[in-house]
Design a protein around this motif. Structure first.
Motif, PDB file in Angstrom:
ATOM      1  N   GLN A   1       0.818  -1.213   0.000  1.00 10.95           N
ATOM      2  CA  GLN A   1       0.000   0.000   0.000  1.00 10.95           C
ATOM      3  C   GLN A   1       0.854   1.267   0.000  1.00 10.95           C
ATOM      4  N   LYS A   2       2.043   1.192   0.587  1.00 10.40           N
ATOM      5  CA  LYS A   2       2.938   2.349   0.571  1.00 10.40           C
ATOM      6  C   LYS A   2       3.416   2.651  -0.845  1.00 10.40           C
ATOM      7  N   MET A   3       3.534   1.615  -1.662  1.00 17.69           N
ATOM      8  CA  MET A   3       3.937   1.806  -3.062  1.00 17.69           C
ATOM      9  C   MET A   3       2.754   2.178  -3.946  1.00 17.69           C
ATOM     10  N   TYR A   4       1.571   1.758  -3.529  1.00 18.80           N
ATOM     11  CA  TYR A   4       0.352   2.052  -4.296  1.00 18.80           C
ATOM     12  C   TYR A   4      -0.662   2.709  -3.358  1.00 18.80           C
ATOM     13  N   PRO A   5      -0.436   3.982  -3.012  1.00 15.21           N
ATOM     14  CA  PRO A   5      -1.278   4.655  -2.002  1.00 15.21           C
ATOM     15  C   PRO A   5      -2.715   4.883  -2.439  1.00 15.21           C
ATOM     16  N   THR A   6      -3.038   4.613  -3.704  1.00 10.90           N
ATOM     17  CA  THR A   6      -4.436   4.660  -4.134  1.00 10.90           C
ATOM     18  C   THR A   6      -5.272   3.678  -3.329  1.00 10.90           C
ATOM     19  N   ALA A   7      -4.664   2.573  -2.965  1.00 14.24           N
ATOM     20  CA  ALA A   7      -5.381   1.567  -2.177  1.00 14.24           C
ATOM     21  C   ALA A   7      -5.686   2.118  -0.788  1.00 14.24           C
ATOM     22  N   ASN A   8      -6.895   1.850  -0.309  1.00 13.95           N
ATOM     23  CA  ASN A   8      -7.347   2.333   0.989  1.00 13.95           C
ATOM     24  C   ASN A   8      -6.796   1.438   2.100  1.00 13.95           C
ATOM     25  N   LYS A   9      -5.982   1.994   2.982  1.00 17.79           N
ATOM     26  CA  LYS A   9      -5.328   1.232   4.040  1.00 17.79           C
ATOM     27  C   LYS A   9      -6.334   0.577   4.980  1.00 17.79           C
ATOM     28  N   ASP A  10      -7.348   1.334   5.411  1.00 18.44           N
ATOM     29  CA  ASP A  10      -8.340   0.783   6.330  1.00 18.44           C
ATOM     30  C   ASP A  10      -9.092  -0.384   5.703  1.00 18.44           C
ATOM     31  N   LEU A  11      -9.389  -0.272   4.410  1.00 17.19           N
ATOM     32  CA  LEU A  11     -10.109  -1.342   3.727  1.00 17.19           C
ATOM     33  C   LEU A  11      -9.233  -2.594   3.616  1.00 17.19           C
ATOM     34  N   LEU A  12      -7.938  -2.409   3.407  1.00 14.53           N
ATOM     35  CA  LEU A  12      -7.027  -3.558   3.385  1.00 14.53           C
ATOM     36  C   LEU A  12      -6.988  -4.256   4.740  1.00 14.53           C
ATOM     37  N   ILE A  13      -6.882  -3.477   5.803  1.00 13.30           N
ATOM     38  CA  ILE A  13      -6.823  -4.065   7.144  1.00 13.30           C
ATOM     39  C   ILE A  13      -8.103  -4.838   7.442  1.00 13.30           C
ATOM     40  N   ALA A  14      -9.242  -4.217   7.189  1.00  9.35           N
ATOM     41  CA  ALA A  14     -10.519  -4.881   7.455  1.00  9.35           C
ATOM     42  C   ALA A  14     -10.679  -6.122   6.582  1.00  9.35           C
ATOM     43  N   GLY A  15     -10.334  -5.994   5.309  1.00  5.39           N
ATOM     44  CA  GLY A  15     -10.496  -7.109   4.382  1.00  5.39           C
ATOM     45  C   GLY A  15      -9.651  -8.316   4.762  1.00  5.39           C
ATOM     46  N   ILE A  16      -8.417  -8.070   5.195  1.00  8.92           N
ATOM     47  CA  ILE A  16      -7.534  -9.173   5.576  1.00  8.92           C
ATOM     48  C   ILE A  16      -8.020  -9.847   6.854  1.00  8.92           C
ATOM     49  N   ILE A  17      -8.473  -9.088   7.811  1.00 10.92           N
ATOM     50  CA  ILE A  17      -8.989  -9.682   9.052  1.00 10.92           C
ATOM     51  C   ILE A  17     -10.252 -10.490   8.773  1.00 10.92           C
ATOM     52  N   TYR A  18     -11.089  -9.991   7.893  1.00  8.49           N
ATOM     53  CA  TYR A  18     -12.344 -10.674   7.582  1.00  8.49           C
ATOM     54  C   TYR A  18     -12.191 -11.850   6.627  1.00  8.49           C
ATOM     55  N   HIS A  19     -11.159 -11.869   5.783  1.00  9.40           N
ATOM     56  CA  HIS A  19     -11.173 -12.778   4.636  1.00  9.40           C
ATOM     57  C   HIS A  19     -11.318 -14.250   5.028  1.00  9.40           C
ATOM     58  N   ASP A  20     -10.660 -14.673   6.110  1.00  7.43           N
ATOM     59  CA  ASP A  20     -10.729 -16.072   6.536  1.00  7.43           C
ATOM     60  C   ASP A  20     -11.333 -16.246   7.921  1.00  7.43           C
ATOM     61  N   ILE A  21     -11.923 -15.196   8.477  1.00  4.32           N
ATOM     62  CA  ILE A  21     -12.350 -15.252   9.869  1.00  4.32           C
ATOM     63  C   ILE A  21     -13.380 -16.346  10.118  1.00  4.32           C
ATOM     64  N   MET A  22     -14.181 -16.679   9.110  1.00  3.75           N
ATOM     65  CA  MET A  22     -15.211 -17.688   9.336  1.00  3.75           C
ATOM     66  C   MET A  22     -14.693 -19.108   9.174  1.00  3.75           C
ATOM     67  N   LYS A  23     -13.387 -19.238   9.016  1.00  8.82           N
ATOM     68  CA  LYS A  23     -12.808 -20.579   9.152  1.00  8.82           C
ATOM     69  C   LYS A  23     -12.990 -21.101  10.571  1.00  8.82           C
ATOM     70  N   VAL A  24     -13.204 -20.193  11.516  1.00 10.59           N
ATOM     71  CA  VAL A  24     -13.461 -20.633  12.894  1.00 10.59           C
ATOM     72  C   VAL A  24     -14.752 -21.439  12.978  1.00 10.59           C
ATOM     73  N   GLU A  25     -15.664 -21.249  12.011  1.00 10.31           N
ATOM     74  CA  GLU A  25     -16.903 -22.023  11.970  1.00 10.31           C
ATOM     75  C   GLU A  25     -16.926 -23.017  10.814  1.00 10.31           C
ATOM     76  N   GLU A  26     -15.995 -22.855   9.873  1.00  8.73           N
ATOM     77  CA  GLU A  26     -15.957 -23.759   8.720  1.00  8.73           C
ATOM     78  C   GLU A  26     -15.482 -25.158   9.118  1.00  8.73           C
ATOM     79  N   TYR A  27     -14.560 -25.201  10.102  1.00  2.89           N
ATOM     80  CA  TYR A  27     -13.973 -26.469  10.515  1.00  2.89           C
ATOM     81  C   TYR A  27     -14.401 -26.864  11.922  1.00  2.89           C
ATOM     82  N   GLN A  28     -14.292 -28.146  12.200  1.00  2.00           N
ATOM     83  CA  GLN A  28     -14.328 -28.651  13.566  1.00  2.00           C
ATOM     84  C   GLN A  28     -12.882 -28.738  14.030  1.00  2.00           C
TER      85      GLN A  28
END
Length: 322
Positions: free
Chosen positions: A181-208
């Motif tokens: 993001q520092k090289m491509y500041p067009t990208a929204n930093k907050d959206l990257l942070i939220a997206g990465i935290i959310y992207h796999d978070i429901m693996k906590v319910e996907e697996y036993q």
């Protein structure tokens, strides 16, 4: 059952000669057998984070001992390791139950990270977010799933498959994405942070999970998968008006597209700069982890075709030791 405890214990993978064993063990499997003289004995698989030792024996088992071991998967073992049948096995002389909680990261394969410190670093990033909607949605999901997020693996195999693997994966993705993001500041930093935290978070319910390790799909995971389960999740933590905002829609798009290709499980392909960054750092971190894991079991100059990662692998003498 005696009361003998020793804090510094030899790891299972270092047992290579007849010796006394006194340590905490995870009882990975347990079977009641009958000896030729009619007495009962137990055959166990004892494990720690380094290895599992099948075929261990506990002789002259009473009904009380059998019932205790059925209810407790962690025990402190005093026994003897002997070599027979081509392998080292442990004969248990006595065992006791832990007087307090045991650090499971010492008993199951775990990532070499300080879980609380890494989680706190991630939370610090979230609290620095400037967009109030994304910040609210991300604090909300960490508040609900944070304790599971700190413990579980990211997958059954291939990458970040150890206890704490999901947390490590997310932290490594954040480091990579924020560098990009520092090289491509067009990208929204907050959206990257939220997206990465959310992207796999429901693996906590996907697996036993068992002690943080993914074992099999849950019913929800089998029927829906973590992408579907995660897509509507951000709306849960914001107002009805905010749920229809640009921020939530862009966050949902990252969740839905992070596998990158339709044939790889994403219902849509990345169409925003944040989504393409998340997809590629996700793929990069997973692939490099898996490759590094293969190298850790190889000697310099060794080459192989890995069935685990479907790739040729060569370990150079220039590679750093792992």
């Amino acid at each position: 059952m005696q009361n003998h405890y020793k804090k510094e214990c030899k790891k299972m993978n270092l047992i290579n000669q007849p010796e006394q064993v006194s340590q905490y063990c995870l009882v990975s499997s347990l079977a009641l057998r009958e000896a030729k003289n009619g007495s009962k004995y137990l055959e166990l698989t004892l494990s720690d984070k380094t290895a599992s030792v099948p075929g261990c024996k506990l002789w002259n088992v009473t009904k009380e001992i059998w019932e205790v071991l059925q209810k407790n998967e962690v025990i402190f073992v005093n026994g003897t390791a002997d070599y027979y049948g081509g392998k080292y096995k442990i004969t248990i002389h006595d065992f006791s139950l832990p007087p307090e909680s045991v650090d499971m990261s010492e008993l199951v394969p775990s990532e070499p990270i300080d879980v609380d410190a890494v989680f706190n670093e991630i939370f610090a990033l979230v609290y620095q977010m400037e967009n109030p909607i994304l910040k609210k949605a991300t604090i909300g999901v960490l508040g609900e799933y944070g304790e599971s997020f700190k413990v579980v693996s990211a997958a059954k195999r291939m990458h970040h498959y150890k206890r704490g693997g999901l947390l490590r994966h997310v932290k490594e993705m954040l480091d990579l994405a924020l560098f990009v993001q520092k090289m491509y500041p067009t990208a929204n930093k907050d959206l990257l942070i939220a997206g990465i935290i959310y992207h796999d978070i429901m693996k906590v319910e996907e697996y036993q999970y068992s002690n943080g390790l993914a074992e099999d799909f849950s019913k929800k995971g089998f029927l829906f998968g973590h992408i579907f389960l995660g897509a509507e999740l951000p709306k849960k933590y914001v107002s009805e008006e905010e749920a229809n905002s640009e921020e939530i829609e862009m966050l949902q798009h990252i969740i839905l597209s992070h596998h990158g290709r339709l044939e790889w499980g994403s219902p849509v392909e990345p169409a925003t700069i944040e989504a393409i960054i998340v997809h590629h750092v996700d793929n990069l971190d997973a692939k490099v982890y898996a490759f590094s894991d293969e190298l850790s079991h190889m000697e310099p100059g060794e080459k192989q075709v890995s069935q685990n990662i479907h790739s040729k692998v060569y370990k150079s003498s220039l590679n750093n030791s792992l």
